[in-house]
Design a protein around this motif. Structure first.
Motif, PDB file in Angstrom:
ATOM      1  N   ALA A  60       0.792  -1.006  -0.026  1.00 54.82           N
ATOM      2  CA  ALA A  60       0.010   0.072  -0.009  1.00 54.82           C
ATOM      3  C   ALA A  60       0.720   1.101   0.146  1.00 54.82           C
ATOM      4  N   ALA A  61       2.061   1.451   0.782  1.00 58.12           N
ATOM      5  CA  ALA A  61       2.716   2.539   0.754  1.00 58.12           C
ATOM      6  C   ALA A  61       3.465   2.532  -0.612  1.00 58.12           C
ATOM      7  N   LEU A  62       4.121   1.458  -1.018  1.00 58.74           N
ATOM      8  CA  LEU A  62       4.629   1.507  -2.452  1.00 58.74           C
ATOM      9  C   LEU A  62       3.500   2.234  -3.502  1.00 58.74           C
ATOM     10  N   LYS A  63       2.380   1.712  -3.522  1.00 57.66           N
ATOM     11  CA  LYS A  63       1.536   2.106  -4.452  1.00 57.66           C
ATOM     12  C   LYS A  63       1.241   3.569  -4.449  1.00 57.66           C
ATOM     13  N   LYS A  64       1.259   4.051  -3.255  1.00 55.21           N
ATOM     14  CA  LYS A  64       1.010   5.385  -2.730  1.00 55.21           C
ATOM     15  C   LYS A  64       2.280   6.006  -3.451  1.00 55.21           C
ATOM     16  N   ALA A  65       3.264   5.663  -3.190  1.00 61.70           N
ATOM     17  CA  ALA A  65       4.488   6.401  -3.823  1.00 61.70           C
ATOM     18  C   ALA A  65       4.657   6.483  -5.427  1.00 61.70           C
TER      19      ALA A  65
ATOM     20  N   PRO B 213      10.782   7.536 -10.186  1.00 63.36           N
ATOM     21  CA  PRO B 213      12.035   7.662 -10.167  1.00 63.36           C
ATOM     22  C   PRO B 213      12.953   7.461  -8.948  1.00 63.36           C
ATOM     23  N   VAL B 214      12.989   5.877  -8.516  1.00 65.16           N
ATOM     24  CA  VAL B 214      13.588   5.661  -7.367  1.00 65.16           C
ATOM     25  C   VAL B 214      15.183   5.909  -7.190  1.00 65.16           C
ATOM     26  N   HIS B 215      15.687   6.218  -8.369  1.00 63.78           N
ATOM     27  CA  HIS B 215      17.169   6.691  -8.218  1.00 63.78           C
ATOM     28  C   HIS B 215      17.328   8.136  -7.922  1.00 63.78           C
ATOM     29  N   LEU B 216      16.486   8.810  -7.904  1.00 60.80           N
ATOM     30  CA  LEU B 216      16.294  10.130  -7.467  1.00 60.80           C
ATOM     31  C   LEU B 216      15.830  10.147  -5.768  1.00 60.80           C
ATOM     32  N   TRP B 217      15.425   9.251  -5.366  1.00 57.86           N
ATOM     33  CA  TRP B 217      14.923   9.146  -3.854  1.00 57.86           C
ATOM     34  C   TRP B 217      16.138   9.001  -3.037  1.00 57.86           C
ATOM     35  N   ASN B 218      16.274   9.361  -1.901  1.00 60.54           N
ATOM     36  CA  ASN B 218      17.310   9.300  -0.977  1.00 60.54           C
ATOM     37  C   ASN B 218      16.552   9.352   0.414  1.00 60.54           C
ATOM     38  N   PRO B 219      15.629   8.523   0.932  1.00 59.53           N
ATOM     39  CA  PRO B 219      14.980   8.394   2.247  1.00 59.53           C
ATOM     40  C   PRO B 219      16.058   7.934   3.200  1.00 59.53           C
ATOM     41  N   PRO B 220      15.584   8.105   4.315  1.00 63.46           N
ATOM     42  CA  PRO B 220      16.263   7.585   5.577  1.00 63.46           C
ATOM     43  C   PRO B 220      16.051   6.025   5.546  1.00 63.46           C
ATOM     44  N   TYR B 221      17.136   5.317   5.842  1.00 55.58           N
ATOM     45  CA  TYR B 221      17.251   3.893   6.163  1.00 55.58           C
ATOM     46  C   TYR B 221      16.279   3.339   7.335  1.00 55.58           C
ATOM     47  N   CYS B 222      15.645   2.434   6.938  1.00 55.91           N
ATOM     48  CA  CYS B 222      14.345   2.050   8.059  1.00 55.91           C
ATOM     49  C   CYS B 222      14.619   0.979   8.723  1.00 55.91           C
TER      50      CYS B 222
ATOM     51  N   PHE C 115       7.183  -4.612  -5.993  1.00 55.27           N
ATOM     52  CA  PHE C 115       8.264  -4.245  -5.220  1.00 55.27           C
ATOM     53  C   PHE C 115       9.555  -4.217  -6.236  1.00 55.27           C
ATOM     54  N   SER C 116       9.437  -4.749  -7.275  1.00 53.97           N
ATOM     55  CA  SER C 116      10.618  -4.791  -8.160  1.00 53.97           C
ATOM     56  C   SER C 116      10.636  -3.371  -8.900  1.00 53.97           C
ATOM     57  N   SER C 117       9.502  -2.664  -8.919  1.00 56.15           N
ATOM     58  CA  SER C 117       9.486  -1.253  -9.549  1.00 56.15           C
ATOM     59  C   SER C 117      10.262  -0.446  -8.939  1.00 56.15           C
ATOM     60  N   VAL C 118      10.270  -0.782  -7.275  1.00 53.81           N
ATOM     61  CA  VAL C 118      10.887   0.213  -6.304  1.00 53.81           C
ATOM     62  C   VAL C 118      12.118  -0.348  -5.741  1.00 53.81           C
ATOM     63  N   LEU C 119      12.852  -1.024  -6.483  1.00 55.09           N
ATOM     64  CA  LEU C 119      14.324  -1.651  -6.297  1.00 55.09           C
ATOM     65  C   LEU C 119      15.229  -0.930  -6.310  1.00 55.09           C
TER      66      LEU C 119
ATOM     67  N   ARG D   5      24.542  -3.220  -1.820  1.00 60.03           N
ATOM     68  CA  ARG D   5      23.345  -3.652  -1.250  1.00 60.03           C
ATOM     69  C   ARG D   5      21.940  -3.413  -1.778  1.00 60.03           C
ATOM     70  N   TYR D   6      20.913  -3.999  -1.666  1.00 59.68           N
ATOM     71  CA  TYR D   6      19.646  -3.747  -2.368  1.00 59.68           C
ATOM     72  C   TYR D   6      18.483  -3.404  -1.255  1.00 59.68           C
ATOM     73  N   PHE D   7      17.741  -2.496  -1.822  1.00 62.03           N
ATOM     74  CA  PHE D   7      16.661  -1.849  -1.009  1.00 62.03           C
ATOM     75  C   PHE D   7      15.350  -1.715  -1.620  1.00 62.03           C
ATOM     76  N   LEU D   8      14.212  -1.637  -1.107  1.00 63.77           N
ATOM     77  CA  LEU D   8      13.087  -1.160  -1.625  1.00 63.77           C
ATOM     78  C   LEU D   8      12.624   0.293  -1.050  1.00 63.77           C
ATOM     79  N   VAL D   9      12.423   1.009  -1.685  1.00 60.28           N
ATOM     80  CA  VAL D   9      12.498   2.481  -1.651  1.00 60.28           C
ATOM     81  C   VAL D   9      11.045   3.141  -1.892  1.00 60.28           C
ATOM     82  N   THR D  10      10.806   4.167  -1.153  1.00 60.41           N
ATOM     83  CA  THR D  10       9.563   5.056  -1.344  1.00 60.41           C
ATOM     84  C   THR D  10      10.299   6.446  -1.087  1.00 60.41           C
ATOM     85  N   PRO D  11       9.619   7.472  -1.213  1.00 61.28           N
ATOM     86  CA  PRO D  11       9.896   8.815  -1.111  1.00 61.28           C
ATOM     87  C   PRO D  11      10.364   9.013   0.602  1.00 61.28           C
ATOM     88  N   VAL D  12       9.798   8.278   1.650  1.00 64.37           N
ATOM     89  CA  VAL D  12      10.003   8.317   3.056  1.00 64.37           C
ATOM     90  C   VAL D  12      10.702   7.616   3.649  1.00 64.37           C
TER      91      VAL D  12
END
Length: 195
Positions: free
Chosen positions: A15-20, A25-34, A63-67, A73-80
């Motif tokens: 749900a959070a990823l869909k909202k994002a 452009p995940v390569h532009l996002w640099n949110p904090p590591y959670c 999930f693969s669209s926000v990898l 290292r590999y991460f799933l990212v949202t803007p936050v």
């Protein structure tokens, strides 16, 4: 999942990823590591959550669209938020191949396990690596920004069947041409007598 990491499970993460916005452009996002989440991508491209395969393809596609890959290292990212996951080899698997033409003008496209088609070329080159502990070669195709797909063994045999020996960087290599570019697989000396 580490303490302080996401607590909402796969559906909450989805749900959070869909909202994002998938495909963002995940390569532009640099949110904090959670923290890390117990998600693993096996060498064959299968996604696991808490050691159980994720059977819902729309979820895997999301999930693969926000990898993202950073410093190995590999991460799933949202803007936050940024959540660490484990990848055994490459995050994608090339499971189907289409070949058009032959020789230097040959065109090759691969379908990944998440149903994306990637055409080999300047933005999606091939690379071949030695497989540790064997004399084998592992082929990969670039999907996007340091995220690769490992080409399945059966498709690798199809690639090798159209290979040829060519002079490249002052050495003879066994490899193949795709869209005018030669992709070396192995030093020709290593396959002498096999072709």
């Amino acid at each position: 999942m580490t303490q302080g990491g996401p607590q909402q499970g796969l559906d909450g993460i989805a749900a959070a990823l869909k909202k994002a916005g998938g495909g963002a452009p995940v390569h532009l996002w640099n949110p904090p590591y959670c923290g890390d989440l117990d998600i693993r991508i096996a060498a064959d491209g299968t996604w696991f959550y808490m050691k159980t395969p994720i059977g819902r393809m729309p979820l895997v596609k999301l999930f693969s669209s926000v990898l993202k890959r950073e410093e190995g290292r590999y991460f799933l990212v949202t803007p936050v938020e940024k959540i660490g996951i484990v990848v055994d080899d490459a995050p994608f698997a090339a499971v189907e191949m289409r070949v058009n033409g032959e020789g230097r003008d040959r065109r090759i496209a691969f379908r990944t396990q998440v149903e994306d088609w990637i055409e080999v070329g300047e933005d999606h080159p091939l690379r071949f690596e030695k497989e540790e502990g064997t004399d084998g070669v592992k082929p990969y195709v670039l999907v996007r920004r340091d995220l690769w797909a490992r080409v399945s063994r059966s498709l690798f045999h199809d690639l090798a069947s159209v290979g040829e020996i060519e002079r490249h960087d002052d050495r003879d290599w066994f490899g193949l041409y795709v869209a005018g570019t030669f992709y070396p697989m192995v030093d020709a000396v290593e396959i002498e007598g096999l072709t």
